[in-house]
Design a protein around this motif. Structure first.
Motif, PDB file in Angstrom:
ATOM      1  N   GLU A   1     -32.774  41.758   2.349  1.00 49.70           N
ATOM      2  CA  GLU A   1     -32.986  43.100   1.817  1.00 49.70           C
ATOM      3  C   GLU A   1     -32.949  44.129   2.821  1.00 49.70           C
TER       4      GLU A   1
ATOM      5  N   ASN B   1     -30.627  32.000  -5.206  1.00 50.00           N
ATOM      6  CA  ASN B   1     -31.460  33.234  -5.242  1.00 50.00           C
ATOM      7  C   ASN B   1     -30.496  34.343  -5.149  1.00 50.00           C
TER       8      ASN B   1
ATOM      9  N   GLN C   1     -27.199  34.499  -4.560  1.00 46.03           N
ATOM     10  CA  GLN C   1     -25.871  34.673  -5.231  1.00 46.03           C
ATOM     11  C   GLN C   1     -26.090  34.915  -6.906  1.00 46.03           C
ATOM     12  N   LEU C   2     -27.089  34.112  -7.514  1.00 40.50           N
ATOM     13  CA  LEU C   2     -27.300  34.342  -8.988  1.00 40.50           C
ATOM     14  C   LEU C   2     -28.209  35.773  -9.155  1.00 40.50           C
ATOM     15  N   LYS C   3     -29.097  36.080  -8.281  1.00 33.69           N
ATOM     16  CA  LYS C   3     -30.003  36.935  -8.557  1.00 33.69           C
ATOM     17  C   LYS C   3     -29.653  38.482  -7.724  1.00 33.69           C
ATOM     18  N   GLY C   4     -29.144  37.985  -6.455  1.00 35.95           N
ATOM     19  CA  GLY C   4     -28.779  39.217  -5.859  1.00 35.95           C
ATOM     20  C   GLY C   4     -27.641  39.910  -5.577  1.00 35.95           C
TER      21      GLY C   4
ATOM     22  N   TYR D   1     -34.347  24.858  -8.731  1.00 35.71           N
ATOM     23  CA  TYR D   1     -32.996  24.585  -8.948  1.00 35.71           C
ATOM     24  C   TYR D   1     -32.394  23.154  -9.036  1.00 35.71           C
TER      25      TYR D   1
ATOM     26  N   ARG E   1     -32.956  31.621 -22.512  1.00 35.26           N
ATOM     27  CA  ARG E   1     -33.339  32.423 -21.337  1.00 35.26           C
ATOM     28  C   ARG E   1     -34.970  32.971 -21.714  1.00 35.26           C
TER      29      ARG E   1
ATOM     30  N   HIS F   1     -35.156  30.835 -16.230  1.00 34.08           N
ATOM     31  CA  HIS F   1     -34.655  31.991 -15.509  1.00 34.08           C
ATOM     32  C   HIS F   1     -33.232  32.161 -15.133  1.00 34.08           C
ATOM     33  N   VAL F   2     -32.398  30.608 -15.100  1.00 35.03           N
ATOM     34  CA  VAL F   2     -31.069  30.861 -15.229  1.00 35.03           C
ATOM     35  C   VAL F   2     -30.861  29.746 -15.827  1.00 35.03           C
TER      36      VAL F   2
END
Length: 521
Positions: free
Chosen positions: A218, A246, A248-251, A284, A306, A310-311
């Motif tokens: 970040e 984290n 790849q899927l969320k950022g 995961y 969902r 969370h994924v």
């Protein structure tokens, strides 16, 4: 993504990779799509040098191998340092060089001057750049060094940049820096070195390695180091199996060149090579990462996944599990018995009967979360679809201690009946449970030869009421296989032999039921 499983991970207590192990891990990581694999320190031991010589013949499609080592020693020429030359001899296109960025380490550990430490960093990096290498500079103890003497820590980075470093990696070597502190320091470095690739290397001593790595990204970092399973010295390193999904899927970052759906498979392969077990509650990739037990949770997931996930578990190669217990509701039972009795509904009397029987047995100490095979037999018994394949007339087991040299110490005798025909057999084993298992299968194979392929692969015992000492109730879980599939059964009793035998009987009954079902399809 820069994987250090074969270097940092090899420093885990109880982990030791052979050359063939290291080659297998490299192939697995390359297939998964990791960009860099730090594969060892060729100057530290002959095994790592042997690995690099062998690995020179690998045809990698995604990853770049990296040899790891330190800056040159104080007050000598770079070419006179054996460790530096071993990195060159490793023949990798990239090298990772670590140097001291904490003034305390320069003066008290290396016993040199601050200026000479800067010289070691600059000259070593320049040497490798002059030899055509990509150089990743690991600023060891950077966060502690920056806290103690920020000006000097930045001078170390300047020295590495002056030598031509391609990446400046900030290391939280002691693992004690908190995520917001990491963010602030990384942001300062990124702004001070515009155009430079800045990386992060976190240890997990304060439990923040994953969070700190993400905060570094970040703040502008673009190079993340870590290990699969988060293994490493002391409390481990940043866990790439959490960081990658984290980010790849969320950022929205592209972290790997491969398919994220192979994450679970990759983690399991590496765990097997390292002779480790993946924790069931690991994010995961753990078996319980998408396991639901509470009745309201199960109902919610079934209606809208969902709402409690969370994924999508399939994105990382995992799958959803519905667990059955005394806190489960009718929806959980229906979802679990769908393949056994698809005609059942929430209002079917059989559904209520199954749930009631489940609660009774769990009150006695049974647990069906892992024992799917025993649960299937339970359902068939409740709804009247179970036909026992044999009748037990008698069994007994005994042990001899100490056992005669070289001989098994237990024996068992069993008598069973199948369609009116009786069979009595005996067997010896390493312990009474092993002897009973051998005797039971020996007797049943007379009538059911298909059971000759079945054998036990795991056996677990848990004491349920410790206050009763040796009179406590125990739960036994047995995992069996026929070479093609695995299944788990459970037994409970105050007698460990009786509990074990109940699980054994369920195991063989389950196999016979599946054979019978397959024959009718």
């Amino acid at each position: 993504m820069f994987d250090t499983t074969l270097r940092d991970g090899a420093q885990t207590e109880g982990v030791s990779f052979s050359v063939s192990d290291k080659l297998a891990v490299v192939r697995t990581l390359d297939e998964f799509g990791v960009r860099y694999i730090e594969a060892g320190n060729p100057g530290s031991n002959p095994k790592d040098m042997e690995f690099f010589k062998t690995a020179a013949g690998l045809k990698l499609k995604n990853a770049r191998l990296v040899a790891f080592g330190s800056t040159k020693r104080k007050n000598i020429a770079v070419r006179d340092d054996a460790n530096v030359m071993s990195l060159l001899d490793a023949g990798t296109a990239a090298v990772a060089v670590f140097g001291k960025s904490w003034d305390l380490h320069a003066t008290e550990i290396l016993n040199t001057t601050l200026e000479e430490n800067l010289n070691c960093v600059r000259e070593t990096v320049k040497f490798f750049k002059d030899n055509g290498k990509e150089v990743i500079f690991d600023a060891e103890h950077f966060f502690d060094g920056y806290k103690n003497n920020p000006a000097y820590a930045m001078l170390v980075l300047e020295a590495a940049k002056g030598g031509g470093a391609d990446v400046l990696v900030l290391c939280d070597t002691n693992g004690g820096t908190l995520p917001m502190q990491v963010y602030a320091v990384v942001k300062t470095v990124v702004e001070a070195f515009p155009g430079m690739r800045v990386g992060i290397h976190c240890h997990n001593d304060s439990g923040c390695a994953v969070a700190s790595s993400m905060m570094a990204v970040e703040a502008g970092g673009c190079h993340v180091q870590g290990t699969f399973m988060g293994i490493g010295e002391r409390c481990g390193n940043a866990d790439l199996t959490v960081i990658i999904p984290n980010l790849q899927l969320k950022g929205g970052y592209e972290c790997i060149a491969g398919n994220l759906e192979t994450l679970c498979e990759t983690e399991i392969k590496i765990a097997e090579i390292a002779n480790l077990t993946v924790p069931s509650n690991k994010p995961y990739v753990g078996e319980s990462a998408f396991a639901h037990k509470g009745g309201m949770h199960i109902d919610g997931v079934d209606k809208l996944s969902r709402s409690f996930e969370h994924v999508d578990p399939s994105l990382v190669g995992n799958s959803r599990k519905f667990l059955l217990s005394e806190v489960s509701g009718k929806k959980a039972v229906l979802l679990k018995v769908g393949d056994i009795a698809p005609e059942l509904t929430k209002d079917s009397p059989e559904t209520a009967m199954i749930l009631e029987r489940l609660k009774e047995l769990e009150h006695e100490g049974y647990q069906f979360e892992a024992a799917d095979a025993s649960f299937e037999l339970l359902v068939k018994k409740v709804i009247g679809r179970f036909r026992p394949h044999f009748e037990l007339s008698m069994y007994k087991a005994s042990s001899e201690s100490p056992a005669p040299d070289g001989e098994m110490n237990s024996n068992a005798m069993i008598k069973i009946k199948v369609d009116g025909s009786a069979e009595t057999t005996a067997a010896v084993g390493n312990g009474p449970v092993n002897a009973l298992d051998a005797a039971l299968r020996k007797a049943l194979c007379v009538f059911y030869p298909v059971l000759s392929d079945v054998h036990l692969i795991d056996y677990k015992v848990r004491v349920l009421e410790t206050g009763d000492a040796t009179g406590s109730r125990v739960r036994v879980l047995i995992e069996s296989t026929d070479g093609h599939r695995k299944w788990i059964t459970v037994g409970v009793s105050t007698d460990i032999i009786e509990a074990s035998f109940a699980a054994l009987v369920d195991s063989l009954e389950y196999k016979l039921c599946t054979v019978e079902a397959a024959a009718t399809v």
